[in-house]
Design an enzyme around this catalytic site. Structure first.
Site, PDB file in Angstrom:
ATOM      1  N   ARG A   2     -10.496 -11.476   2.001  1.00 16.32           N
ATOM      2  CA  ARG A   2     -11.379 -12.512   1.452  1.00 16.32           C
ATOM      3  C   ARG A   2     -10.719 -13.885   1.511  1.00 16.32           C
ATOM      4  O   ARG A   2     -11.405 -14.908   1.600  1.00 16.32           O
ATOM      5  CB  ARG A   2     -11.789 -12.116   0.025  1.00 16.32           C
ATOM      6  CG  ARG A   2     -10.642 -12.046  -0.949  1.00 16.32           C
ATOM      7  CD  ARG A   2     -10.998 -11.254  -2.198  1.00 16.32           C
ATOM      8  NE  ARG A   2     -11.028  -9.825  -1.953  1.00 16.32           N
ATOM      9  CZ  ARG A   2     -11.354  -8.906  -2.856  1.00 16.32           C
ATOM     10  NH1 ARG A   2     -11.699  -9.272  -4.080  1.00 16.32           N
ATOM     11  NH2 ARG A   2     -11.347  -7.627  -2.558  1.00 16.32           N
ATOM     12  N   LYS A  60       0.836  -1.195   0.000  1.00 23.10           N
ATOM     13  CA  LYS A  60       0.000   0.000   0.000  1.00 23.10           C
ATOM     14  C   LYS A  60       0.874   1.250   0.000  1.00 23.10           C
ATOM     15  O   LYS A  60       2.008   1.204   0.486  1.00 23.10           O
ATOM     16  CB  LYS A  60      -0.857   0.033   1.275  1.00 23.10           C
ATOM     17  CG  LYS A  60      -2.008  -0.951   1.316  1.00 23.10           C
ATOM     18  CD  LYS A  60      -2.783  -0.804   2.624  1.00 23.10           C
ATOM     19  CE  LYS A  60      -3.915  -1.807   2.722  1.00 23.10           C
ATOM     20  NZ  LYS A  60      -4.966  -1.615   1.717  1.00 23.10           N
TER      21      LYS A  60
HETATM   22  N1  BES Z   1      -8.166  -3.664   4.424  1.00 24.55           N
HETATM   23  C1  BES Z   1      -8.343  -3.237   3.093  1.00 24.55           C
HETATM   24  C2  BES Z   1      -9.643  -2.455   2.872  1.00 24.55           C
HETATM   25  C3  BES Z   1      -9.747  -1.141   3.601  1.00 24.55           C
HETATM   26  C4  BES Z   1      -9.376   0.035   2.989  1.00 24.55           C
HETATM   27  C5  BES Z   1     -10.261  -1.086   4.870  1.00 24.55           C
HETATM   28  C6  BES Z   1      -9.500   1.230   3.654  1.00 24.55           C
HETATM   29  C7  BES Z   1     -10.384   0.119   5.536  1.00 24.55           C
HETATM   30  C8  BES Z   1      -9.998   1.284   4.942  1.00 24.55           C
HETATM   31  C9  BES Z   1      -8.378  -4.454   2.160  1.00 24.55           C
HETATM   32  O1  BES Z   1      -7.596  -5.520   2.558  1.00 24.55           O
HETATM   33  C10 BES Z   1      -7.834  -4.003   0.844  1.00 24.55           C
HETATM   34  O2  BES Z   1      -6.689  -3.662   0.777  1.00 24.55           O
HETATM   35  N2  BES Z   1      -8.698  -4.013  -0.181  1.00 24.55           N
HETATM   36  C11 BES Z   1      -8.319  -3.611  -1.469  1.00 24.55           C
HETATM   37  C12 BES Z   1      -8.813  -4.657  -2.439  1.00 24.55           C
HETATM   38  C13 BES Z   1      -8.269  -4.512  -3.826  1.00 24.55           C
HETATM   39  C14 BES Z   1      -6.782  -4.795  -3.843  1.00 24.55           C
HETATM   40  C15 BES Z   1      -9.002  -5.452  -4.726  1.00 24.55           C
HETATM   41  C16 BES Z   1      -8.960  -2.264  -1.748  1.00 24.55           C
HETATM   42  O3  BES Z   1     -10.079  -2.024  -1.285  1.00 24.55           O
HETATM   43  O4  BES Z   1      -8.338  -1.440  -2.400  1.00 24.55           O
HETATM   44 MN    MN Z   2      -5.591  -5.364   1.921  1.00 32.34          MN
END
Ligand code: BES
Ligand code: MN
Ligand code: ZN
Length: 511
Positions: free
Chosen positions: A363, A289
């Protein structure tokens, strides 16, 4: 318990110190008991109200410091608007209209008007048109308990400087029927403790709260009669939870699954199952990230925190229900041993998953825990909670959690419980049309479905692991942490879901 606030109930009488909070309607209308209480300061209050143009509108308040004629250090008159009989037209200013979530909010808002330095607060639980019910008085107290929470265990300087903040604050709710209100508060106190426990877990940093430590904290539920089983890496390997283990393999902190069981229902009755995403920290892994706001990912275990808080609430109030809580605890880190994009894992269900993006890890964790719980406990239903996607925040902001379900009855009940508690959920679609987005060239599916409908394709992925069991998925990425501060929460972690699911259980499933 209910945190640092001690809560009691008594009949309505003039307190001899501290802060007194009363409710007023338009034209400074008070209920009869409140009017008697304020008799010595009648003119003073009338003059202050006129000077401040206070008219008892909901959301407004009038404060008098050391009012001559009362012994209290401060009198706070909180406006509740015109109609307070529970039949309010929401278009009027009568916001506090007697519905439970409004009473909770009002309690939080009213208590929040007392200065933090006030050790003793009395709320007169009476509206302009008469006394509140025992349930309403107890709801006010619940709101205050939630409002009083602060996560300050790492603020060493603050504690030394502000010696005027009392260690223990005391709230007394003055009501016509204190015994009944005290009784009504018992279950609410169990719920409040569950919410505060969940908030603590969400607020705790990831260097302190890693999977093993999280499991230890969940073990404390044993004291309430909850059976707690911890599956370590060896057990998870034996169960073939490779989707979950793949997420944690880049971390020096070992993964865990914790199963909590509360058997307060009929012997042999199918349990209700609650499953939580417990990513103790989500760096994104190799698909790392960006740095901005990455610290928020210490809260990527808010789903698991809610499940622990809920199990606490159910056990502490001795809910007449059988419930299973299961949480998948991992840390998602980049490392020489971390999972790569392109890797293919075989989940416990036997279905294979191609990893496209290691940041779509929640997931993967849930896939194995959902499958395990479905097959092991054959539950009445499964509800999972997860801070799963940024896409749900784009869709719904911080006001509603996303609800996805394969069962209309369960979905309707969750929507209803959301309205009653104020922990609102908004139903989103599922459907085979979305399947093509997660088809993989090399495996049964891939773990991301692209940018379009990201929260939906994530839910569609989860559905492949519930095997027909009635199921609902709550995407709480926008509501579990970092939501705007409210009358009942000033902390970062919200504990979202505890009150919602407790209400679902209480209203529809307790025997
Ligand atoms: N934990 C994150 C989602 C999230 C984002 C929670 C902001 C709280 C605040 C999750 O694991 C994630 O990174 N999701 C990605 C999925 C994508 C890579 C398909 C996302 O939402 O960008
Ligand atoms: Mn994630
Ligand atoms: Zn995540």
């Amino acid at each position: 318990m209910a945190g640092a606030l001690k809560i009691g109930f008594s009949s309505l009488s003039a307190p001899d110190r501290g802060v007194l909070i009363v409710f007023a309607g338009p034209d400074l209308k008070f209920g009869p008991a409140t009017r008697a209480l304020l008799a010595p300061v009648r003119d003073l209050v009338a003059r202050a109200a006129a000077a401040d143009r206070f008219r008892g509108k909901s959301g407004s308040a009038l404060e008098l410091i050391a009012p001559q004629g009362l012994k209290v250090s401060r009198l706070i008159v909180v406006g509740v608007g015109a109609k307070t009989d529970g039949k309010t037209d929401s278009k009027t200013d009568g916001k506090a209209d007697g519905k439970p979530q409004d009473m909770v909010k009002l309690g939080g808002g009213a208590f929040g008007r007392a200065p933090a330095a006030a050790a003793e607060v009395v709320i007169a639980a009476e509206f302009p048109d008469g006394p509140l019910t025992a349930d309403q008085a107890a709801d006010l107290a619940l709101g205050a308990a939630l409002r009083a929470y602060a996560f300050d265990r790492y603020k060493t300087r603050k504690k030394k400087d502000e010696d005027d903040t009392p260690k223990q604050r005391r709230l007394t709710v003055g009501t016509a029927a204190p015994d009944k209100a005290r009784k009504a508060f018992a279950s609410r106190e169990a719920i409040a403790d569950g919410v505060l426990l969940a908030r603590d877990l969400v607020n705790e940093p990831a260097n302190v709260l890693y999977p093993e430590e999280f499991a230890r904290r969940a073990s404390a539920l044993k004291k309430l009669g909850v059976a707690v089983e911890i599956l370590d890496r060896k057990a998870l390997t034996k169960l073939k939870m490779n989707a979950l283990l793949g997420v944690g393999q880049g971390s020096v902190r070992e993964s865990r699954v914790v199963v909590m069981r509360w058997n307060g229902g009929k012997k042999g009755a199918k349990p209700l199952a609650f499953i939580g995403k417990g990513v103790c920290f989500d760096t994104g892994g190799i698909s790392i990230k960006p740095a901005a706001n990455m610290e928020d990912m210490k809260g990527d275990m808010a789903g698991a925190a809610c499940v622990v808080g809920l199990m606490h609430a159910l056990a502490a109030r001795k809910a007449k229900v059988n419930a299973v809580g299961a949480i998948g605890l991992v840390e998602n880190m980049p490392d020489g041993n971390a999972q790569r994009p392109g890797d293919i894992v075989t989940s416990m269900s036997g279905q294979t998953i191609e990893i496209i993006n290691t940041d779509a890890e929640g997931r993967l964790v849930l896939a194995d825990v959902l499958w395990y719980v479905g097959k092991t406990y054959k539950p009445e239903f499964m509800v999972d909670l997860a801070t799963l996607t940024g896409a749900i925040i784009v869709s719904l902001g911080h006001e509603y959690a996303g609800l996805f379900s394969n069962n209309d009855r369960l979905a309707d009940k969750l929507v209803e419980a959301g309205k009653l508690t104020g922990e609102r959920v908004w139903r989103m679609p599922l459907g085979p049309e979305y399947d093509k987005q997660i088809d993989s060239k090399f495996a049964d599916m891939k773990n991301t479905g692209g940018r379009m409908g990201g929260a939906i394709t994530a839910a569609q992925f989860l559905q492949r692991f519930v095997d027909g069991t009635p199921w609902a998925h709550l995407d709480i990425a926008g509501t579990g942490m970092g939501s705007p501060q409210s009358d009942i929460n000033k902390s970062w972690g919200s504990g979202f879901g505890v009150r919602l699911l407790d209400r679902l259980v209480a209203d529809s499933y307790e025997t």
